[in-house]
Write a protein that holds these residues in place. Sequence first.
Motif, PDB file in Angstrom:
ATOM      1  N   ARG A 109       8.961   3.437   0.765  1.00 46.39           N
ATOM      2  CA  ARG A 109       9.625   4.541   1.458  1.00 46.39           C
ATOM      3  C   ARG A 109      11.132   4.312   1.451  1.00 46.39           C
ATOM      4  NH1 ARG A 109       6.836   8.241   4.325  1.00 46.39           N
ATOM      5  NH2 ARG A 109       4.621   7.885   4.701  1.00 46.39           N
ATOM      6  N   ALA A 114      11.367  16.059   9.879  1.00 46.27           N
ATOM      7  CA  ALA A 114      10.526  15.977   8.673  1.00 46.27           C
ATOM      8  C   ALA A 114      11.089  14.955   7.694  1.00 46.27           C
ATOM      9  CB  ALA A 114      10.429  17.354   8.011  1.00 46.27           C
ATOM     10  N   PHE A 115      12.399  14.860   7.631  1.00 45.15           N
ATOM     11  CA  PHE A 115      13.043  13.869   6.764  1.00 45.15           C
ATOM     12  C   PHE A 115      12.861  12.464   7.333  1.00 45.15           C
ATOM     13  CE2 PHE A 115      16.805  11.316   5.741  1.00 45.15           C
ATOM     14  CZ  PHE A 115      16.758  11.343   4.359  1.00 45.15           C
ATOM     15  N   ARG A 161      10.523  11.308   9.147  1.00 39.36           N
ATOM     16  CA  ARG A 161       9.135  10.839   9.014  1.00 39.36           C
ATOM     17  C   ARG A 161       8.890  10.156   7.676  1.00 39.36           C
ATOM     18  NH1 ARG A 161       7.667  15.754  11.408  1.00 39.36           N
ATOM     19  NH2 ARG A 161       7.034  16.619   9.414  1.00 39.36           N
ATOM     20  N   ARG A 162       9.667  10.504   6.683  1.00 38.47           N
ATOM     21  CA  ARG A 162       9.468   9.955   5.338  1.00 38.47           C
ATOM     22  C   ARG A 162      10.244   8.661   5.099  1.00 38.47           C
ATOM     23  NH1 ARG A 162       8.426  15.233   5.501  1.00 38.47           N
ATOM     24  NH2 ARG A 162       7.053  16.165   3.928  1.00 38.47           N
ATOM     25  N   CYS A 163      10.996   8.211   6.104  1.00 38.29           N
ATOM     26  CA  CYS A 163      11.851   7.042   5.936  1.00 38.29           C
ATOM     27  C   CYS A 163      11.405   5.885   6.824  1.00 38.29           C
ATOM     28  CB  CYS A 163      13.304   7.393   6.288  1.00 38.29           C
ATOM     29  SG  CYS A 163      14.041   8.682   5.259  1.00 38.29           S
ATOM     30  N   LEU A 203      11.160  13.217  -2.312  1.00 42.16           N
ATOM     31  CA  LEU A 203      10.908  11.932  -1.655  1.00 42.16           C
ATOM     32  C   LEU A 203       9.418  11.650  -1.541  1.00 42.16           C
ATOM     33  CD1 LEU A 203      13.550  11.942   1.245  1.00 42.16           C
ATOM     34  CD2 LEU A 203      13.692  10.807  -0.970  1.00 42.16           C
ATOM     35  N   ASP A 204       8.640  12.706  -1.326  1.00 45.58           N
ATOM     36  CA  ASP A 204       7.187  12.542  -1.183  1.00 45.58           C
ATOM     37  C   ASP A 204       6.522  12.240  -2.518  1.00 45.58           C
ATOM     38  OD1 ASP A 204       6.447  12.584   1.416  1.00 45.58           O
ATOM     39  OD2 ASP A 204       6.032  14.728   1.511  1.00 45.58           O
ATOM     40  N   LYS A 205       6.748  13.094  -3.486  1.00 43.17           N
ATOM     41  CA  LYS A 205       6.009  13.027  -4.752  1.00 43.17           C
ATOM     42  C   LYS A 205       6.741  12.250  -5.841  1.00 43.17           C
ATOM     43  CE  LYS A 205       3.425  17.313  -4.060  1.00 43.17           C
ATOM     44  NZ  LYS A 205       3.050  18.621  -4.656  1.00 43.17           N
ATOM     45  N   ASN A 231      16.397  18.318   4.090  1.00 42.59           N
ATOM     46  CA  ASN A 231      15.168  19.114   3.951  1.00 42.59           C
ATOM     47  C   ASN A 231      14.909  19.498   2.497  1.00 42.59           C
ATOM     48  OD1 ASN A 231      14.274  19.190   6.616  1.00 42.59           O
ATOM     49  ND2 ASN A 231      15.637  20.900   7.130  1.00 42.59           N
ATOM     50  N   LEU A 265      12.779  16.843   0.527  1.00 44.02           N
ATOM     51  CA  LEU A 265      11.503  16.366   1.067  1.00 44.02           C
ATOM     52  C   LEU A 265      10.441  16.192  -0.013  1.00 44.02           C
ATOM     53  CD1 LEU A 265      11.214  18.359   4.425  1.00 44.02           C
ATOM     54  CD2 LEU A 265      12.061  16.045   4.047  1.00 44.02           C
ATOM     55  N   GLN A 266      10.273  17.182  -0.873  1.00 43.78           N
ATOM     56  CA  GLN A 266       9.232  17.103  -1.897  1.00 43.78           C
ATOM     57  C   GLN A 266       9.512  15.968  -2.877  1.00 43.78           C
ATOM     58  OE1 GLN A 266       7.158  20.384  -3.119  1.00 43.78           O
ATOM     59  NE2 GLN A 266       6.922  19.810  -5.264  1.00 43.78           N
TER      60      GLN A 266
END
Length: 280
Positions: A27, A167-168, A170-172, A132-134, A126, A129-130
Amino acid sequence: MKFEGTDAYVATDDLTVAVNAAVTLERPLLVKGEPGTGKTELARQVASALGLRMIEWNIKSTTKAQQGLYEYDAVSRLRDSQLGEERVHDVSNYIKKGKLWEAFDADEKVVLLIDEIDKADIEFPNDLLQELDKMEFHVYETGETIRTKHRPIMIITSNNEKELPDAFLRRCFFHYIRFPEPEVMKQIVEVHHPNIKEKLLTTALTQFYEVRDTAGLKKKPSTSEVLDWLKLLLAEDLTPEDLRRDGPNALPKLHGALLKNEQDVHLFERLAFMARSKRQ
């Protein structure tokens, strides 16, 4: 692949834990802290310690997330078509790869620094987000999908100028670099100024923390500023006695390295005047 600090960077235990946790979880590591506490330098030292290439994306107030992926130069393509240029038939000639594309497409694992993300518009995080996720994105002009070959170690810094979206966040993996305590600061100084005398260092740091703790200070001096100040003290060959101030709140020697606005200089001048008045 473990980060344990370097000879040129004093990393506290909680910071090394945060770096290694982010690497393990794959992450982004979001690093916050006062300006000048070594957030950007951390990425460089992680890359150095792990033997990885670093890709640096410096964010400005005008930076858009799309620029990190790619930019399509439609104007140049139109001009070339009017001139009958052969290259106009290949749209990829007009696509400029961004830093994320460079990191995703690297043949080896890299460290990707996204520096000062809070400078950009609030929608900037924002819009990533995609990706960073995929760890992939689509290039509409060519129809290709760019996927990461080796997931990069991503370090994102923020000076806390803006709140980042939930939302950002949560990914960190998050870490706040606290301002160094005096003992840690001594270690940092000794890395940069290994020959400094103990008495001068103790006197200077005591004065530095007094300055930082002064009530009403608009901008507290940072780690990078105390290093600059000490460099000046050494260059001028000043002694601990030379640092003695006229009263407990007088301006420190070479204060321009520590105080960066006129309000703080005037604050110390007023405090010095008040201290002298009380003694008279």
